[in-house]
Design a protein around this motif. Structure first.
Motif, PDB file in Angstrom:
ATOM      1  N   MET A   1      16.517  27.338  81.084  1.00  0.00           N
ATOM      2  CA  MET A   1      15.873  26.030  81.100  1.00  0.00           C
ATOM      3  C   MET A   1      16.655  25.065  80.217  1.00  0.00           C
ATOM      4  SD  MET A   1      11.979  24.952  79.994  1.00  0.00           S
ATOM      5  CE  MET A   1      11.283  25.862  81.362  1.00  0.00           C
ATOM      6  N   THR A   2      16.855  23.870  80.721  1.00  0.00           N
ATOM      7  CA  THR A   2      17.562  22.849  79.944  1.00  0.00           C
ATOM      8  C   THR A   2      16.646  22.275  78.876  1.00  0.00           C
ATOM      9  OG1 THR A   2      18.824  22.264  81.897  1.00  0.00           O
ATOM     10  CG2 THR A   2      18.837  20.699  80.094  1.00  0.00           C
ATOM     11  N   HIS A   3      17.206  22.100  77.687  1.00  0.00           N
ATOM     12  CA  HIS A   3      16.451  21.511  76.587  1.00  0.00           C
ATOM     13  C   HIS A   3      16.881  20.069  76.423  1.00  0.00           C
ATOM     14  CE1 HIS A   3      14.357  21.017  72.842  1.00  0.00           C
ATOM     15  NE2 HIS A   3      15.474  20.770  72.177  1.00  0.00           N
ATOM     16  N   ILE A   4      15.914  19.146  76.482  1.00  0.00           N
ATOM     17  CA  ILE A   4      16.193  17.737  76.265  1.00  0.00           C
ATOM     18  C   ILE A   4      15.799  17.408  74.840  1.00  0.00           C
ATOM     19  CG2 ILE A   4      15.693  15.375  76.983  1.00  0.00           C
ATOM     20  CD1 ILE A   4      15.150  16.386  79.759  1.00  0.00           C
ATOM     21  N   SER A   5      16.777  16.976  74.043  1.00  0.00           N
ATOM     22  CA  SER A   5      16.572  16.744  72.611  1.00  0.00           C
ATOM     23  C   SER A   5      16.485  15.259  72.327  1.00  0.00           C
ATOM     24  CB  SER A   5      17.733  17.351  71.816  1.00  0.00           C
ATOM     25  OG  SER A   5      17.911  18.712  72.135  1.00  0.00           O
ATOM     26  N   PRO A   6      15.282  14.711  72.199  1.00  0.00           N
ATOM     27  CA  PRO A   6      15.178  13.281  71.891  1.00  0.00           C
ATOM     28  C   PRO A   6      15.705  12.980  70.504  1.00  0.00           C
ATOM     29  CG  PRO A   6      13.024  14.323  71.747  1.00  0.00           C
ATOM     30  CD  PRO A   6      13.969  15.368  72.289  1.00  0.00           C
ATOM     31  N   SER A   7      16.472  11.917  70.404  1.00  0.00           N
ATOM     32  CA  SER A   7      17.072  11.554  69.128  1.00  0.00           C
ATOM     33  C   SER A   7      16.028  10.994  68.173  1.00  0.00           C
ATOM     34  CB  SER A   7      18.168  10.509  69.362  1.00  0.00           C
ATOM     35  OG  SER A   7      18.597   9.980  68.134  1.00  0.00           O
ATOM     36  N   GLN A   8      16.242  11.227  66.889  1.00  0.00           N
ATOM     37  CA  GLN A   8      15.391  10.656  65.848  1.00  0.00           C
ATOM     38  C   GLN A   8      16.017   9.388  65.256  1.00  0.00           C
ATOM     39  OE1 GLN A   8      12.395  12.135  65.338  1.00  0.00           O
ATOM     40  NE2 GLN A   8      13.051  13.467  67.016  1.00  0.00           N
ATOM     41  N   HIS A   9      17.120   8.945  65.848  1.00  0.00           N
ATOM     42  CA  HIS A   9      17.864   7.812  65.279  1.00  0.00           C
ATOM     43  C   HIS A   9      17.531   6.485  65.948  1.00  0.00           C
ATOM     44  CE1 HIS A   9      21.238  10.134  63.083  1.00  0.00           C
ATOM     45  NE2 HIS A   9      20.198  10.915  63.250  1.00  0.00           N
ATOM     46  N   GLY A  10      16.494   6.472  66.770  1.00  0.00           N
ATOM     47  CA  GLY A  10      16.161   5.215  67.427  1.00  0.00           C
ATOM     48  C   GLY A  10      16.568   5.238  68.885  1.00  0.00           C
ATOM     49  N   ALA A  11      16.551   4.047  69.512  1.00  0.00           N
ATOM     50  CA  ALA A  11      16.776   3.948  70.953  1.00  0.00           C
ATOM     51  C   ALA A  11      18.164   4.417  71.351  1.00  0.00           C
ATOM     52  CB  ALA A  11      16.547   2.506  71.407  1.00  0.00           C
ATOM     53  N   GLN A  12      19.174   4.133  70.538  1.00  0.00           N
ATOM     54  CA  GLN A  12      20.540   4.522  70.884  1.00  0.00           C
ATOM     55  C   GLN A  12      21.176   5.173  69.667  1.00  0.00           C
ATOM     56  OE1 GLN A  12      21.846   3.756  74.141  1.00  0.00           O
ATOM     57  NE2 GLN A  12      23.175   5.393  73.486  1.00  0.00           N
ATOM     58  N   ALA A  13      21.266   6.510  69.682  1.00  0.00           N
ATOM     59  CA  ALA A  13      21.802   7.242  68.532  1.00  0.00           C
ATOM     60  C   ALA A  13      23.315   7.068  68.462  1.00  0.00           C
ATOM     61  CB  ALA A  13      21.445   8.712  68.643  1.00  0.00           C
ATOM     62  N   ASP A  14      23.837   7.119  67.250  1.00  0.00           N
ATOM     63  CA  ASP A  14      25.282   6.984  67.032  1.00  0.00           C
ATOM     64  C   ASP A  14      25.760   8.190  66.225  1.00  0.00           C
ATOM     65  OD1 ASP A  14      27.847   6.104  66.893  1.00  0.00           O
ATOM     66  OD2 ASP A  14      27.485   4.632  65.309  1.00  0.00           O
ATOM     67  N   TYR A  15      26.027   9.294  66.932  1.00  0.00           N
ATOM     68  CA  TYR A  15      26.487  10.518  66.292  1.00  0.00           C
ATOM     69  C   TYR A  15      28.000  10.629  66.401  1.00  0.00           C
ATOM     70  CZ  TYR A  15      21.637  12.309  66.612  1.00  0.00           C
ATOM     71  OH  TYR A  15      20.289  12.495  66.500  1.00  0.00           O
ATOM     72  N   ASP A  16      28.627  11.226  65.395  1.00  0.00           N
ATOM     73  CA  ASP A  16      29.994  11.671  65.597  1.00  0.00           C
ATOM     74  C   ASP A  16      29.919  13.013  66.331  1.00  0.00           C
ATOM     75  OD1 ASP A  16      29.680  13.836  63.773  1.00  0.00           O
ATOM     76  OD2 ASP A  16      30.308  12.592  62.092  1.00  0.00           O
ATOM     77  N   PRO A  17      31.035  13.532  66.840  1.00  0.00           N
ATOM     78  CA  PRO A  17      30.973  14.755  67.653  1.00  0.00           C
ATOM     79  C   PRO A  17      30.308  15.933  66.942  1.00  0.00           C
ATOM     80  CG  PRO A  17      33.078  13.687  67.948  1.00  0.00           C
ATOM     81  CD  PRO A  17      32.384  12.934  66.863  1.00  0.00           C
ATOM     82  N   TRP A  18      30.594  16.127  65.668  1.00  0.00           N
ATOM     83  CA  TRP A  18      29.984  17.248  64.942  1.00  0.00           C
ATOM     84  C   TRP A  18      28.466  17.069  64.855  1.00  0.00           C
ATOM     85  CZ3 TRP A  18      32.042  21.768  62.925  1.00  0.00           C
ATOM     86  CH2 TRP A  18      31.177  22.519  62.125  1.00  0.00           C
ATOM     87  N   GLN A  19      28.030  15.873  64.541  1.00  0.00           N
ATOM     88  CA  GLN A  19      26.605  15.609  64.448  1.00  0.00           C
ATOM     89  C   GLN A  19      25.926  15.782  65.806  1.00  0.00           C
ATOM     90  OE1 GLN A  19      26.940  11.626  62.893  1.00  0.00           O
ATOM     91  NE2 GLN A  19      26.371  12.275  60.808  1.00  0.00           N
ATOM     92  N   LEU A  20      26.619  15.352  66.867  1.00  0.00           N
ATOM     93  CA  LEU A  20      26.054  15.493  68.206  1.00  0.00           C
ATOM     94  C   LEU A  20      25.891  16.963  68.571  1.00  0.00           C
ATOM     95  CD1 LEU A  20      25.095  14.214  70.827  1.00  0.00           C
ATOM     96  CD2 LEU A  20      27.481  14.079  71.570  1.00  0.00           C
ATOM     97  N   ALA A  21      26.911  17.771  68.273  1.00  0.00           N
ATOM     98  CA  ALA A  21      26.808  19.205  68.551  1.00  0.00           C
ATOM     99  C   ALA A  21      25.659  19.822  67.771  1.00  0.00           C
ATOM    100  CB  ALA A  21      28.126  19.896  68.214  1.00  0.00           C
ATOM    101  N   GLU A  22      25.536  19.469  66.494  1.00  0.00           N
ATOM    102  CA  GLU A  22      24.454  20.000  65.665  1.00  0.00           C
ATOM    103  C   GLU A  22      23.092  19.562  66.205  1.00  0.00           C
ATOM    104  OE1 GLU A  22      23.011  20.039  60.970  1.00  0.00           O
ATOM    105  OE2 GLU A  22      24.834  18.971  61.576  1.00  0.00           O
TER     106      GLU A  22
END
Length: 354
Positions: A1-22
């Motif tokens: 089953m696919t897991h959809i992970s809603p961001s806690q950073h607001g409407a448009q999250a701004d992660y760097d690649p490491w943060q996105l993977a985490e």
């Protein structure tokens, strides 16, 4: 089953690649490594975890084509109809423009390493997708990017792509000369195609197929056991089988020629003909030159980006690249009226032909 992970950073999250993977894993990865060169549309990373390797795909923030949503829908659909010819989607966050997929171990397939078995794997994938058009959930899928269902659809794409080059042609007189030549070809080919199609209505739904759109061994990985996995479903959706086959033949990353081209062309047309599309050969002869004309314009896309730069910032290397793309577009234009069985391909300069 696919897991959809809603961001806690607001409407448009701004992660760097490491943060996105985490964020998508729910824990820090053990390692993160970029894969290949950055593409026009996304970035790919190899993610090392305690359980093994995964793939992290990061999409552009301003994704006007909805590539991520389209790819997610395609991957979900294929996973529900095994065996899937593509990776499995594990986790995603639309607000962070990223997804995690199963890692595909293997080697990219090059023009030099492609063989008849590679073409047969492509044909098998096309046959599987065509069969899946009968699935009840297939109706939820949208049209493929740049899908074409009649001559007017091709005319519209040609006009739009011509317009995108307006600024560039003002800066490059040789480009302007070529586009004038291409317009003359369009003025000849479009009325002929309209007469041959003889119907302004779109292609009936029963004759459409599901298409990767950007399909070919340039978006495929050969696994150690020989199985071929197809990746990059960002343009997936419904299309005319003729568009799928013709784009595959024209695509410069494929550059199919000789026996591989003949084998693909004959078997692809036969695949859809045997499924009830009795006019596909006539439709192919009508539309293939128009799709080639569209590819003349696609290979000129670097001029669009260049036109957005100040002339002083366009270096010699970029200028040489633009000249090479213009030369390629001329070769494409030279072959618009040829049939399927070219012994050469316009994407390859004559001096590089083996």
């Amino acid at each position: 089953m696919t897991h959809i992970s809603p961001s806690q950073h607001g409407a448009q999250a701004d992660y760097d690649p490491w943060q996105l993977a985490e964020h998508l894993l729910g824990r820090p990865p053990l390692a993160l490594q970029p894969v290949g060169e950055s593409g026009w549309n996304n970035h790919l990373f190899k993610v090392k975890t305690e359980e093994g390797l995964l793939a992290l795909k990061r999409y552009p923030v301003n994704d006007l084509r909805g590539r991520m949503a389209r790819e997610a829908a395609a991957l979900w659909f294929l996973a529900a109809h095994p065996p899937s010819p593509s990776p499995r989607l594990l986790s995603m966050d639309p607000t962070a423009n990223g997804m995690l997929l199963t890692w595909v171990e293997g080697e990219p397939i090059s023009q030099s390493s492609a063989d008849i078995a590679t073409i047969d794997a492509m044909l098998a994938c096309m046959a599987q997708l065509h069969q899946l058009r009968h699935s009840s959930t297939a109706t939820n899928l949208v049209a493929a990017s740049d899908a074409v269902f009649n001559v007017e659809g091709a005319r519209r794409q040609i006009r739009q792509r011509m317009r995108r080059l307006d600024d560039a042609r003002q800066q490059h007189p040789r480009l302007d000369d070529f586009l004038r030549r291409l317009q003359s070809l369009a003025d000849e080919l479009l009325p002929r195609a309209q007469e041959q199609w003889s119907c302004e209505d779109p292609l009936p739904s029963a004759l459409r197929t599901l298409s990767f759109s950007d399909f070919g061994f340039h978006n495929a990985i050969r696994q150690p056991d020989g199985r071929i996995v197809f990746v990059d479903l960002e343009y997936f959706g419904w299309d005319d089988p003729v568009k799928l086959a013709s784009d595959t033949l024209w695509h410069p990353a494929m550059a199919l020629r000789g026996e591989l081209r003949r084998h693909f062309c004959e078997h692809a047309v036969k695949l859809y003909e045997e499924s009830g599309d009795h006019n596909i050969r006539k439709r192919f002869a009508t539309m293939h030159p128009l799709y080639g004309l569209i590819w003349c314009l696609i290979v000129l896309n670097p001029f669009i980006a260049s036109a957005q730069q100040a002339p002083a910032l366009v270096g010699q290397a970029n200028a040489q690249r633009l000249e090479a793309q213009l030369a390629m577009a001329h070769r494409y234009a030279d072959t618009l009226k040829t049939g399927c069985h070219l012994t050469y391909h316009p994407a390859i300069p004559p001096e590089q032909e083996s």
